[in-house]
Design a protein around this motif. Structure first.
Motif, PDB file in Angstrom:
ATOM      1  N   THR A  32     -31.887  -0.630  94.931  1.00 20.90           N
ATOM      2  CA  THR A  32     -32.428  -1.217  93.708  1.00 20.90           C
ATOM      3  C   THR A  32     -32.192  -2.722  93.683  1.00 20.90           C
ATOM      4  OG1 THR A  32     -32.166   0.842  92.505  1.00 20.90           O
ATOM      5  CG2 THR A  32     -32.322  -1.144  91.182  1.00 20.90           C
ATOM      6  N   LYS A  33     -31.054  -3.173  94.198  1.00 23.08           N
ATOM      7  CA  LYS A  33     -30.766  -4.610  94.224  1.00 23.08           C
ATOM      8  C   LYS A  33     -31.736  -5.378  95.116  1.00 23.08           C
ATOM      9  CE  LYS A  33     -26.039  -4.121  92.890  1.00 23.08           C
ATOM     10  NZ  LYS A  33     -24.810  -4.803  92.706  1.00 23.08           N
ATOM     11  N   THR A  34     -32.345  -4.694  96.082  1.00 24.34           N
ATOM     12  CA  THR A  34     -33.300  -5.378  96.959  1.00 24.34           C
ATOM     13  C   THR A  34     -34.577  -5.760  96.231  1.00 24.34           C
ATOM     14  OG1 THR A  34     -34.404  -3.377  97.765  1.00 24.34           O
ATOM     15  CG2 THR A  34     -32.429  -4.125  98.977  1.00 24.34           C
ATOM     16  N   LEU A  35     -34.750  -5.272  95.007  1.00 28.20           N
ATOM     17  CA  LEU A  35     -35.933  -5.606  94.220  1.00 28.20           C
ATOM     18  C   LEU A  35     -35.744  -6.891  93.409  1.00 28.20           C
ATOM     19  CD1 LEU A  35     -36.827  -2.035  92.888  1.00 28.20           C
ATOM     20  CD2 LEU A  35     -37.639  -3.179  94.970  1.00 28.20           C
ATOM     21  N   GLN A  36     -34.517  -7.392  93.370  1.00 24.91           N
ATOM     22  CA  GLN A  36     -34.224  -8.596  92.592  1.00 24.91           C
ATOM     23  C   GLN A  36     -35.035  -9.777  93.131  1.00 24.91           C
ATOM     24  OE1 GLN A  36     -30.146 -10.123  92.731  1.00 24.91           O
ATOM     25  NE2 GLN A  36     -30.202 -10.078  90.512  1.00 24.91           N
ATOM     26  N   GLY A  37     -35.735 -10.461  92.230  1.00 27.48           N
ATOM     27  CA  GLY A  37     -36.526 -11.622  92.599  1.00 27.48           C
ATOM     28  C   GLY A  37     -37.909 -11.297  93.142  1.00 27.48           C
ATOM     29  N   LEU A  38     -38.235 -10.025  93.215  1.00 26.46           N
ATOM     30  CA  LEU A  38     -39.564  -9.608  93.663  1.00 26.46           C
ATOM     31  C   LEU A  38     -40.574 -10.051  92.598  1.00 26.46           C
ATOM     32  CD1 LEU A  38     -40.858  -7.885  95.975  1.00 26.46           C
ATOM     33  CD2 LEU A  38     -40.648  -5.941  94.441  1.00 26.46           C
ATOM     34  N   THR A  39     -41.541 -10.861  92.986  1.00 30.58           N
ATOM     35  CA  THR A  39     -42.465 -11.415  91.993  1.00 30.58           C
ATOM     36  C   THR A  39     -43.811 -10.714  91.950  1.00 30.58           C
ATOM     37  OG1 THR A  39     -43.196 -13.083  93.566  1.00 30.58           O
ATOM     38  CG2 THR A  39     -41.393 -13.697  92.064  1.00 30.58           C
ATOM     39  N   THR A  40     -44.253 -10.198  93.070  1.00 32.49           N
ATOM     40  CA  THR A  40     -45.551  -9.528  93.126  1.00 32.49           C
ATOM     41  C   THR A  40     -45.542  -8.522  94.267  1.00 32.49           C
ATOM     42  OG1 THR A  40     -47.949  -9.886  93.196  1.00 32.49           O
ATOM     43  CG2 THR A  40     -46.604 -11.283  94.602  1.00 32.49           C
ATOM     44  N   VAL A  41     -46.375  -7.518  94.176  1.00 36.31           N
ATOM     45  CA  VAL A  41     -46.467  -6.525  95.249  1.00 36.31           C
ATOM     46  C   VAL A  41     -47.925  -6.254  95.590  1.00 36.31           C
ATOM     47  CG1 VAL A  41     -44.294  -5.343  94.724  1.00 36.31           C
ATOM     48  CG2 VAL A  41     -46.411  -4.538  93.675  1.00 36.31           C
ATOM     49  N   ARG A  42     -48.118  -5.831  96.798  1.00 34.45           N
ATOM     50  CA  ARG A  42     -49.414  -5.337  97.268  1.00 34.45           C
ATOM     51  C   ARG A  42     -49.278  -3.826  97.326  1.00 34.45           C
ATOM     52  NH1 ARG A  42     -50.847  -4.870 103.084  1.00 34.45           N
ATOM     53  NH2 ARG A  42     -48.804  -5.805 103.326  1.00 34.45           N
ATOM     54  N   VAL A  43     -50.245  -3.106  96.818  1.00 33.45           N
ATOM     55  CA  VAL A  43     -50.197  -1.647  96.850  1.00 33.45           C
ATOM     56  C   VAL A  43     -50.939  -1.166  98.094  1.00 33.45           C
ATOM     57  CG1 VAL A  43     -50.869   0.495  95.697  1.00 33.45           C
ATOM     58  CG2 VAL A  43     -50.007  -1.437  94.352  1.00 33.45           C
ATOM     59  N   VAL A  44     -50.269  -0.339  98.869  1.00 35.53           N
ATOM     60  CA  VAL A  44     -50.854   0.250 100.073  1.00 35.53           C
ATOM     61  C   VAL A  44     -50.740   1.761  99.931  1.00 35.53           C
ATOM     62  CG1 VAL A  44     -50.699   0.483 102.587  1.00 35.53           C
ATOM     63  CG2 VAL A  44     -50.162  -1.719 101.485  1.00 35.53           C
ATOM     64  N   VAL A  45     -51.868   2.438  99.964  1.00 35.53           N
ATOM     65  CA  VAL A  45     -51.887   3.898  99.897  1.00 35.53           C
ATOM     66  C   VAL A  45     -52.333   4.409 101.252  1.00 35.53           C
ATOM     67  CG1 VAL A  45     -52.909   5.935  98.803  1.00 35.53           C
ATOM     68  CG2 VAL A  45     -52.368   3.906  97.426  1.00 35.53           C
ATOM     69  N   GLU A  46     -51.453   5.167 101.889  1.00 30.97           N
ATOM     70  CA  GLU A  46     -51.815   5.733 103.181  1.00 30.97           C
ATOM     71  C   GLU A  46     -52.922   6.743 102.971  1.00 30.97           C
ATOM     72  OE1 GLU A  46     -49.914   8.230 106.880  1.00 30.97           O
ATOM     73  OE2 GLU A  46     -48.602   7.043 105.614  1.00 30.97           O
ATOM     74  N   ARG A  47     -53.893   6.745 103.854  1.00 29.93           N
ATOM     75  CA  ARG A  47     -55.042   7.648 103.723  1.00 29.93           C
ATOM     76  C   ARG A  47     -54.558   9.077 103.553  1.00 29.93           C
ATOM     77  NH1 ARG A  47     -60.264   7.674 104.193  1.00 29.93           N
ATOM     78  NH2 ARG A  47     -60.411   5.525 104.860  1.00 29.93           N
ATOM     79  N   SER A  48     -55.021   9.692 102.499  1.00 31.35           N
ATOM     80  CA  SER A  48     -54.653  11.069 102.217  1.00 31.35           C
ATOM     81  C   SER A  48     -55.181  11.996 103.290  1.00 31.35           C
ATOM     82  CB  SER A  48     -55.214  11.511 100.864  1.00 31.35           C
ATOM     83  OG  SER A  48     -54.706  10.712  99.836  1.00 31.35           O
ATOM     84  N   THR A  49     -54.527  13.112 103.437  1.00 28.63           N
ATOM     85  CA  THR A  49     -55.003  14.146 104.337  1.00 28.63           C
ATOM     86  C   THR A  49     -56.412  14.542 103.884  1.00 28.63           C
ATOM     87  OG1 THR A  49     -52.708  14.872 104.370  1.00 28.63           O
ATOM     88  CG2 THR A  49     -54.315  16.348 105.364  1.00 28.63           C
ATOM     89  N   PRO A  50     -57.347  14.752 104.793  1.00 26.97           N
ATOM     90  CA  PRO A  50     -58.734  15.050 104.386  1.00 26.97           C
ATOM     91  C   PRO A  50     -58.865  16.191 103.375  1.00 26.97           C
ATOM     92  CG  PRO A  50     -58.650  14.662 106.736  1.00 26.97           C
ATOM     93  CD  PRO A  50     -57.224  14.657 106.237  1.00 26.97           C
ATOM     94  N   ASN A  51     -58.063  17.242 103.481  1.00 29.61           N
ATOM     95  CA  ASN A  51     -58.222  18.341 102.538  1.00 29.61           C
ATOM     96  C   ASN A  51     -57.798  17.941 101.128  1.00 29.61           C
ATOM     97  OD1 ASN A  51     -55.399  18.522 102.762  1.00 29.61           O
ATOM     98  ND2 ASN A  51     -55.516  20.190 104.237  1.00 29.61           N
ATOM     99  N   VAL A  52     -56.974  16.918 101.000  1.00 28.58           N
ATOM    100  CA  VAL A  52     -56.611  16.423  99.669  1.00 28.58           C
ATOM    101  C   VAL A  52     -57.747  15.582  99.103  1.00 28.58           C
ATOM    102  CG1 VAL A  52     -54.991  15.011  98.364  1.00 28.58           C
ATOM    103  CG2 VAL A  52     -54.153  16.546 100.120  1.00 28.58           C
ATOM    104  N   HIS A  72     -49.891  -2.522  83.968  1.00 26.85           N
ATOM    105  CA  HIS A  72     -49.535  -2.153  82.590  1.00 26.85           C
ATOM    106  C   HIS A  72     -48.049  -2.389  82.323  1.00 26.85           C
ATOM    107  CE1 HIS A  72     -48.678   0.617  79.183  1.00 26.85           C
ATOM    108  NE2 HIS A  72     -49.806   0.077  78.743  1.00 26.85           N
ATOM    109  N   ALA A  73     -47.224  -2.233  83.357  1.00 24.08           N
ATOM    110  CA  ALA A  73     -45.780  -2.459  83.227  1.00 24.08           C
ATOM    111  C   ALA A  73     -45.419  -3.939  83.375  1.00 24.08           C
ATOM    112  CB  ALA A  73     -45.024  -1.636  84.270  1.00 24.08           C
ATOM    113  N   GLY A  74     -46.418  -4.783  83.607  1.00 25.78           N
ATOM    114  CA  GLY A  74     -46.157  -6.215  83.731  1.00 25.78           C
ATOM    115  C   GLY A  74     -45.752  -6.650  85.126  1.00 25.78           C
ATOM    116  N   ILE A  75     -45.977  -5.813  86.131  1.00 31.36           N
ATOM    117  CA  ILE A  75     -45.641  -6.166  87.512  1.00 31.36           C
ATOM    118  C   ILE A  75     -46.920  -6.670  88.186  1.00 31.36           C
ATOM    119  CG2 ILE A  75     -44.796  -5.304  89.736  1.00 31.36           C
ATOM    120  CD1 ILE A  75     -43.238  -3.161  88.115  1.00 31.36           C
ATOM    121  N   PRO A  76     -46.923  -7.936  88.604  1.00 32.32           N
ATOM    122  CA  PRO A  76     -48.121  -8.496  89.230  1.00 32.32           C
ATOM    123  C   PRO A  76     -48.465  -7.792  90.546  1.00 32.32           C
ATOM    124  CG  PRO A  76     -46.631 -10.236  88.538  1.00 32.32           C
ATOM    125  CD  PRO A  76     -45.884  -8.947  88.414  1.00 32.32           C
ATOM    126  N   VAL A  77     -49.754  -7.561  90.745  1.00 33.04           N
ATOM    127  CA  VAL A  77     -50.270  -6.925  91.960  1.00 33.04           C
ATOM    128  C   VAL A  77     -51.231  -7.894  92.622  1.00 33.04           C
ATOM    129  CG1 VAL A  77     -51.636  -4.985  92.853  1.00 33.04           C
ATOM    130  CG2 VAL A  77     -50.054  -4.620  90.945  1.00 33.04           C
TER     131      VAL A  77
END
Length: 165
Positions: A32-52, A72-77
């Motif tokens: 959790t401490k490794t998140l300190q100072g994190l200002t923005t994130v990029r969202v990466v979604v691994e391709r779902s299994t085809p049946n999903v 919505h939580a105020g975290i820049p993306v």
């Protein structure tokens, strides 16, 4: 035959639970401490299994829902952020029609090795939470809720380390 297959899948799920719990134990405060100072994130979604994808959980929809929760939580993306919130959804469909699944939500960011500060790991996983289980085709949509729960855990951890003033 069906009973043996079900028991085999149940053992796999139990084994996954033991591995995930053992891996996560004792590291929550440090990660959790490794998140300190994190200002923005990029969202990466691994391709779902085809049946999903067929079951109604397309990658693009998961991506949009995760990004929406974060905003919505105020975290820049931003697509140009160095740090990533990585979502991995893995499923395996049995012949009997149920799915064994694993959902992981991880923060990946650059990290420096202590033994040699000149070595930078560009995608070190510094925070993660996961869950696994078994669902039927009719309840496959429950995975959306599991992903949301894990993203909420990230949001909580992020807010602990980055309180708004």
């Amino acid at each position: 035959m069906r009973q043996k297959t079900f028991i085999r899948w149940r053992h796999i799920a139990i084994g996954m639970a033991i591995v995930l719990q053992a891996s996560a134990g004792g590291s929550a405060d440090i990660s959790t401490k490794t998140l300190q100072g994190l200002t923005t994130v990029r969202v990466v979604v691994e391709r779902s299994t085809p049946n999903v994808e067929i079951g109604g959980l397309p990658q693009t929809q998961i991506q949009a829902e995760v990004e929406s929760r974060l905003r919505h939580a105020g975290i820049p993306v931003s697509d140009s952020a160095v740090e990533s919130l990585y979502v991995n959804l893995t499923t395996r469909k049995s012949r009997e029609g149920f799915y064994i699944y694993s959902v992981l939500v991880m923060v990946q960011q650059p990290a420096v090795l202590l033994r040699n500060p000149h070595i930078v790991a560009t995608h070190a996983t510094t925070w993660w939470r996961g869950t696994q289980g078994i669902v039927t085709e009719d309840t496959l949509n429950l995975l959306r809720g599991h992903i949301g729960d894990l993203v909420e855990m990230f949001i909580t951890s992020y807010r602990e380390q980055n309180p708004t003033t």
